[in-house]
Design a protein around this motif. Structure first.
Motif, PDB file in Angstrom:
ATOM      1  N   ILE A   7       0.871  -1.180   0.000  1.00 28.54           N
ATOM      2  CA  ILE A   7       0.000   0.000   0.000  1.00 28.54           C
ATOM      3  C   ILE A   7       0.901   1.220   0.000  1.00 28.54           C
ATOM      4  CG2 ILE A   7      -1.893   1.219   1.135  1.00 28.54           C
ATOM      5  CD1 ILE A   7      -2.635  -1.380   2.545  1.00 28.54           C
ATOM      6  N   LEU A  27      -1.486  -1.222  -4.047  1.00 27.26           N
ATOM      7  CA  LEU A  27      -2.662  -0.377  -3.859  1.00 27.26           C
ATOM      8  C   LEU A  27      -2.237   1.060  -3.592  1.00 27.26           C
ATOM      9  CD1 LEU A  27      -5.790  -0.129  -3.367  1.00 27.26           C
ATOM     10  CD2 LEU A  27      -5.282  -0.566  -0.947  1.00 27.26           C
ATOM     11  N   TRP A  29      -3.260   4.637  -2.132  1.00 24.11           N
ATOM     12  CA  TRP A  29      -4.261   5.133  -1.188  1.00 24.11           C
ATOM     13  C   TRP A  29      -4.967   6.380  -1.707  1.00 24.11           C
ATOM     14  CZ3 TRP A  29      -6.586   2.234   1.925  1.00 24.11           C
ATOM     15  CH2 TRP A  29      -7.388   2.761   2.947  1.00 24.11           C
ATOM     16  N   ARG A  73     -10.784   0.865  -3.234  1.00 20.20           N
ATOM     17  CA  ARG A  73      -9.533   0.889  -2.466  1.00 20.20           C
ATOM     18  C   ARG A  73      -9.756   0.324  -1.073  1.00 20.20           C
ATOM     19  NH1 ARG A  73      -8.375   6.452   0.350  1.00 20.20           N
ATOM     20  NH2 ARG A  73     -10.134   5.530   1.496  1.00 20.20           N
ATOM     21  N   LEU A  77      -8.138  -3.037   1.327  1.00 23.90           N
ATOM     22  CA  LEU A  77      -7.660  -2.984   2.715  1.00 23.90           C
ATOM     23  C   LEU A  77      -8.443  -3.935   3.598  1.00 23.90           C
ATOM     24  CD1 LEU A  77      -5.840  -1.613   4.859  1.00 23.90           C
ATOM     25  CD2 LEU A  77      -7.682   0.062   5.177  1.00 23.90           C
ATOM     26  N   HIS A  80      -7.444  -7.559   3.484  1.00 24.67           N
ATOM     27  CA  HIS A  80      -5.999  -7.764   3.670  1.00 24.67           C
ATOM     28  C   HIS A  80      -5.652  -9.178   4.083  1.00 24.67           C
ATOM     29  CE1 HIS A  80      -5.879  -7.946   8.137  1.00 24.67           C
ATOM     30  NE2 HIS A  80      -6.992  -7.251   8.035  1.00 24.67           N
TER      31      HIS A  80
END
Length: 227
Positions: A7, A27, A29, A73, A77, A80
């Protein structure tokens, strides 16, 4: 099953890290948290929708930062657990440090198996690094534990407070667990009006650059006006 997730801050940084081949997924943010409202919210999705609405209302707002994109997004998360290892790559500046503490605050209550969450404290801009330098930075990753997430939770809470006192009081604490945090906090506090002039640091810098004949936005940006 995907094994490694990175991330990071922006699409540009994500592209460089993807090119380096350090993870199965990268990813970005994306959210510039140093601008606009970031109030306390009951959950991540509610804050994300508010942030997306704010960004869309701004003249600089990018379609890339739509509610749909930011919620997608969030879904990465939240998911995860599909990854055996998660590494946070964030730079030294204010924008990155705010993104970092938001994510670490989230992990404070959504814990991972010890040793599987790491942080690469990048003191240079990731998108401009050579691939060799990216791999050297990767070797400097630190393992995140409750010390880091508890600190981030304190900072994230203070940042979202309605007045700046709690955020300023953070400077009384030992912040060394996250090495760029203190300078980022000071940078944001410098945006408060100066007692003598009523101007924020960015406003003072703009006036100084104008005084020296700089009129275009990009040279002002490169003159370190933004956070």
């Amino acid at each position: 099953m995907p094994e490694r997730l990175i991330i990071t801050n922006t699409d540009a940084a994500a592209g460089k890290l993807d090119q380096a081949g350090l993870a199965d997924g990268v990813l970005a943010w994306l959210d510039p948290l140093c601008f606009g409202p970031v109030p306390p919210m009951p959950d991540l999705a509610t804050l994300t929708r508010l942030r997306a609405a704010y960004i869309a209302s701004e003249p600089w707002g990018f379609s890339r930062l739509s509610e749909e994109t930011l919620l997608a997004r969030d879904a990465v998360l939240i998911g995860h657990g599909a990854y055996e290892d998660v590494t946070l790559w964030f730079e030294h500046d204010l924008l990155d440090q705010l993104q970092l503490v938001q994510i670490l605050d989230w992990f404070h209550t959504h814990r991972r198996k010890p040793g599987t969450l790491r942080y690469v404290p990048a003191n240079d801009y990731i998108e401009f690094l050579d691939i060799e330098d990216v791999h050297e930075f990767a070797e400097k990753a630190i393992v995140i534990d409750e010390t880091h997430t508890a600190l981030a939770a304190r900072v994230w809470s203070a940042f979202r407070d309605s007045t700046p006192e709690a955020f300023a009081n953070l400077l009384k604490y030992d912040l060394r667990a996250l090495p760029f945090l203190r300078s980022a906090i000071i940078r944001l506090l410098e945006e408060l009006p100066a007692p003598a002039t009523g101007l924020a640091r960015s406003e003072r810098q703009i006036l100084d650059l104008l005084k020296h004949g700089i009129r275009q936005a990009r040279p002002m940006y490169m003159g370190h006006l933004p956070v």
